[in-house]
Design an enzyme around this catalytic site. Structure first.
Site, PDB file in Angstrom:
ATOM      1  N   LYS A  22       0.831  -1.213   0.000  1.00 39.66           N
ATOM      2  CA  LYS A  22       0.000   0.000   0.000  1.00 39.66           C
ATOM      3  C   LYS A  22       0.861   1.256   0.000  1.00 39.66           C
ATOM      4  O   LYS A  22       0.684   2.157  -0.813  1.00 39.66           O
ATOM      5  CB  LYS A  22      -0.928   0.037   1.215  1.00 39.66           C
ATOM      6  CG  LYS A  22      -1.575   1.408   1.423  1.00 39.66           C
ATOM      7  CD  LYS A  22      -2.177   1.624   2.755  1.00 39.66           C
ATOM      8  CE  LYS A  22      -1.392   1.735   3.955  1.00 39.66           C
ATOM      9  NZ  LYS A  22      -1.143   3.033   4.562  1.00 39.66           N
ATOM     10  N   ASN A  23       1.822   1.341   0.905  1.00 38.86           N
ATOM     11  CA  ASN A  23       2.599   2.569   1.051  1.00 38.86           C
ATOM     12  C   ASN A  23       3.502   2.837  -0.149  1.00 38.86           C
ATOM     13  O   ASN A  23       3.677   3.990  -0.555  1.00 38.86           O
ATOM     14  CB  ASN A  23       3.393   2.533   2.356  1.00 38.86           C
ATOM     15  CG  ASN A  23       2.471   2.639   3.546  1.00 38.86           C
ATOM     16  OD1 ASN A  23       1.292   2.990   3.402  1.00 38.86           O
ATOM     17  ND2 ASN A  23       2.983   2.339   4.724  1.00 38.86           N
ATOM     18  N   ARG A  92      -3.874  11.027   4.035  1.00 37.42           N
ATOM     19  CA  ARG A  92      -2.816  12.001   4.293  1.00 37.42           C
ATOM     20  C   ARG A  92      -1.918  12.193   3.081  1.00 37.42           C
ATOM     21  O   ARG A  92      -1.442  13.281   2.776  1.00 37.42           O
ATOM     22  CB  ARG A  92      -2.002  11.464   5.465  1.00 37.42           C
ATOM     23  CG  ARG A  92      -0.831  12.266   5.840  1.00 37.42           C
ATOM     24  CD  ARG A  92      -0.100  11.573   6.988  1.00 37.42           C
ATOM     25  NE  ARG A  92       1.242  12.064   7.051  1.00 37.42           N
ATOM     26  CZ  ARG A  92       1.553  13.292   7.464  1.00 37.42           C
ATOM     27  NH1 ARG A  92       0.589  14.099   7.838  1.00 37.42           N
ATOM     28  NH2 ARG A  92       2.791  13.696   7.489  1.00 37.42           N
ATOM     29  N   CYS A 116      -5.398  12.613  11.931  1.00 35.39           N
ATOM     30  CA  CYS A 116      -5.145  11.173  11.999  1.00 35.39           C
ATOM     31  C   CYS A 116      -5.135  10.752  13.456  1.00 35.39           C
ATOM     32  O   CYS A 116      -4.650  11.470  14.313  1.00 35.39           O
ATOM     33  CB  CYS A 116      -3.803  10.871  11.334  1.00 35.39           C
ATOM     34  SG  CYS A 116      -3.356   9.147  11.411  1.00 35.39           S
ATOM     35  N   ARG A 121       0.948  14.534  13.036  1.00 38.60           N
ATOM     36  CA  ARG A 121       1.486  14.315  11.682  1.00 38.60           C
ATOM     37  C   ARG A 121       1.588  15.617  10.882  1.00 38.60           C
ATOM     38  O   ARG A 121       0.961  15.763   9.835  1.00 38.60           O
ATOM     39  CB  ARG A 121       0.675  13.265  10.943  1.00 38.60           C
ATOM     40  CG  ARG A 121       0.577  11.949  11.725  1.00 38.60           C
ATOM     41  CD  ARG A 121      -0.074  10.846  10.959  1.00 38.60           C
ATOM     42  NE  ARG A 121       0.813  10.308   9.945  1.00 38.60           N
ATOM     43  CZ  ARG A 121       0.468   9.277   9.140  1.00 38.60           C
ATOM     44  NH1 ARG A 121      -0.738   8.751   9.248  1.00 38.60           N
ATOM     45  NH2 ARG A 121       1.296   8.805   8.245  1.00 38.60           N
ATOM     46  N   PRO A 122       2.394  16.568  11.332  1.00 38.21           N
ATOM     47  CA  PRO A 122       2.537  17.835  10.615  1.00 38.21           C
ATOM     48  C   PRO A 122       3.203  17.622   9.254  1.00 38.21           C
ATOM     49  O   PRO A 122       3.765  16.561   8.989  1.00 38.21           O
ATOM     50  CB  PRO A 122       3.456  18.649  11.545  1.00 38.21           C
ATOM     51  CG  PRO A 122       4.222  17.621  12.313  1.00 38.21           C
ATOM     52  CD  PRO A 122       3.284  16.451  12.492  1.00 38.21           C
ATOM     53  N   ASP A 304       4.610   0.661  12.236  1.00 38.56           N
ATOM     54  CA  ASP A 304       3.381   0.078  11.692  1.00 38.56           C
ATOM     55  C   ASP A 304       3.167  -1.362  12.137  1.00 38.56           C
ATOM     56  O   ASP A 304       2.096  -1.920  11.927  1.00 38.56           O
ATOM     57  CB  ASP A 304       3.407   0.156  10.165  1.00 38.56           C
ATOM     58  CG  ASP A 304       3.526   1.600   9.671  1.00 38.56           C
ATOM     59  OD1 ASP A 304       3.982   1.799   8.537  1.00 38.56           O
ATOM     60  OD2 ASP A 304       3.188   2.513  10.446  1.00 38.56           O
ATOM     61  N   ARG A 396      -8.345  -0.253   4.485  1.00 40.89           N
ATOM     62  CA  ARG A 396      -7.474   0.790   3.928  1.00 40.89           C
ATOM     63  C   ARG A 396      -6.115   0.230   3.525  1.00 40.89           C
ATOM     64  O   ARG A 396      -5.443   0.777   2.650  1.00 40.89           O
ATOM     65  CB  ARG A 396      -7.253   1.910   4.960  1.00 40.89           C
ATOM     66  CG  ARG A 396      -8.473   2.743   5.260  1.00 40.89           C
ATOM     67  CD  ARG A 396      -8.095   3.963   6.094  1.00 40.89           C
ATOM     68  NE  ARG A 396      -7.070   4.763   5.393  1.00 40.89           N
ATOM     69  CZ  ARG A 396      -6.645   5.940   5.857  1.00 40.89           C
ATOM     70  NH1 ARG A 396      -7.125   6.418   6.989  1.00 40.89           N
ATOM     71  NH2 ARG A 396      -5.721   6.624   5.204  1.00 40.89           N
TER      72      ARG A 396
END
Ligand code: EPZ
Length: 426
Positions: A22-23, A92, A116, A121-122, A304, A396
């Site tokens: 996915k990533n 994101r 999130c 998570r800037p 993760d 997701r």
């Protein structure tokens, strides 16, 4: 709403072919607009984040079609300059499109990324880097207005080795005028995959996979064909399913080195870990031992996998300690594991876990993607039935999780909450 009903207590055995990452696929889709012509991506995972990203790309004139896990993408007719909030907010990495779209279109209006559950998570490092390369960016009522004539090369030093900022700035710099050097870059595997893809399109990148990446800008990029590598996080989750159920599971079609950190902790806990050219097998025929976990950027223990690993440690022999150093609130699984009879005490970003002999099936709710995976794993080990709510989080990032678990011997099915008579807090 759908729920997953898991009946626990059965050791899992067998081999699973791990789907595409996915990533990595999201990183490629953030950059596909840099090239013109057709890009063909194979082994693309069928997960909701990918579909959301494609809907966003459509807003900028990208045309695509799916054929059995292969994505045909045409970026010849890029158009428009603004995206709808409802297409941007769900994921994101929508924000990682800003630089690449700016490089092709010159001006963009993009809503700021959504919140999130796992942390603030800037995107300050992304913005700083894009501005260093010449972009003019303003945030107005939650929407970024950005313009650039042409990006120019820059020396960018990242305060933290952010995977996202490295990917975003590296890809944008491929069409800049001059050389960009990113120092303290992330060395996450997805960064290396993205560089390989961009080089396939004609980019000039050196040093991906090290902490210093140099990008020599070119005038244009073409199309190309590229295979999405296997998902190291889905692979890790299946290996933990073998360990937590005291069975034996082989994840196939993967890069074994991506499992090094998880594998070494499983060995420390008393599991057997075997490694082949493109597979890893984890076996456990007894209760595992407690261990200490500290999440770190790659090649350290992946954040993760923190929540799925915590589910395993909830049934380990002794006291485990888990420290989350990447995100400030990645702990939505803790209260749910305690609902299942776990003994987890969370303070700030640390969790102390007194292992229990067995967990009890219960109704639990996923708070985010990896928390969902952790609860499914806990359900596989628990006595009785566990009903996991908020399955949309799991969808997701896991491609047909229940079918793959059933192929390993699990009893798990997706039903609607009405069928399971579960009253969801929703
Ligand atoms: C990617 O997120 C992954 N997401 C995440 O996986 C993963 O947890 C993370 O990398 C770390 O491995 C995708 O690839 C889509 P970061 P990303 O930028 O790019 C701080 C999953 O479960 N930071 O490396 O957002 C940030 O707050 C997801 O699949 C800044 O301070 O991660 C965080 O604490 C969850 N300023 C840390 O860096 C910035 O501008 C790491 O974030 C950017 C980041």
């Amino acid at each position: 709403m759908n729920v997953l009903r898991v009946t626990g207590g059965t050791p899992l055995f067998g081999e699973v072919d791990v789907p595409g990452s996915k990533n990595a696929a999201l990183a490629l889709l953030s950059s596909v607009v840099l090239g013109s012509g057709q890009t063909i991506l194979t082994n693309v995972p069928d997960v909701s984040d990918i579909h959301i990203k494609l809907r966003l790309l459509e807003q900028f004139g990208v045309r695509f079609s799916w054929h059995e896990g292969t994505l045909f993408i045409d970026t010849d007719n890029l158009e428009g300059w603004e995206a709808d909030e409802e297409r941007v907010r769900p994921i994101r990495t929508s924000f990682y499109l800003l630089g690449p779209l700016l490089a092709r279109l010159g001006r963009i209006k993009l809503p700021a990324p959504g919140g999130c559950k796992i942390g603030a998570r800037p995107v300050d490092l992304h913005l700083k880097g894009l501005q260093q390369m010449g972009a003019r960016i303003e945030l107005d009522s939650g929407v970024y207005m950005a313009e650039v004539d042409r990006f120019r090369g820059a020396n960018i030093v990242l305060e933290v080795p952010s995977a996202g900022a490295t990917q975003h700035l590296m890809s944008t710099a491929t069409l800049a005028d001059g050389v960009t050097v990113i120092t303290n870059a992330s060395i996450e595997p997805e960064v290396v995959t993205l560089a390989e893809y961009l080089i396939r399109l004609g980019a000039r990148i050196e040093g991906a996979g090290t902490t210093t990446i140099s990008i020599m800008g070119v005038n244009e990029l073409g199309g190309g064909e590229f295979r999405v590598p296997a998902d190291r996080l889905q692979a890790g989750t299946y290996l933990l399913a073998g360990a937590i159920t005291r069975g034996s599971v082989t994840a196939r079609g993967i890069l074994p080195e991506h499992q090094a950190a998880v594998g070494s902790k499983l060995l420390e806990a008393g599991a057997d870990v075997e490694v082949g050219p493109d597979w890893v097998r984890v076996s456990a025929n007894k209760r595992l031992d407690a261990v200490k976990i500290k999440t770190m950027p790659y090649p350290g223990f992946p954040t993760d996998m923190q929540q799925p690993m915590t589910a395993l440690l909830a049934t380990a022999n002794g006291t485990s300690f888990v420290e989350e150093t990447i995100y400030e609130s990645r702990s939505g699984h803790v209260s749910q594991l305690n609902r299942m009879g776990g003994s987890l005490d969370q303070k700030g970003n640390a969790t102390l876990i007194e292992g229990v002999e067995t967990l009890q099936g219960a109704y639990v709710e996923a708070s985010d993607l990896r928390a969902g995976a952790a609860l499914v794993l806990a359900g596989l080990a628990a006595e009785g039935e566990t009903v996991v709510g908020n399955v949309h989080y799991i969808d997701r990032g896991y491609d047909d999780l229940e079918a793959r678990l059933v192929s390993l011997g699990a009893t798990i099915e997706r039903t609607s909450d009405q069928e399971s008579g579960t009253v969801l807090s929703g």
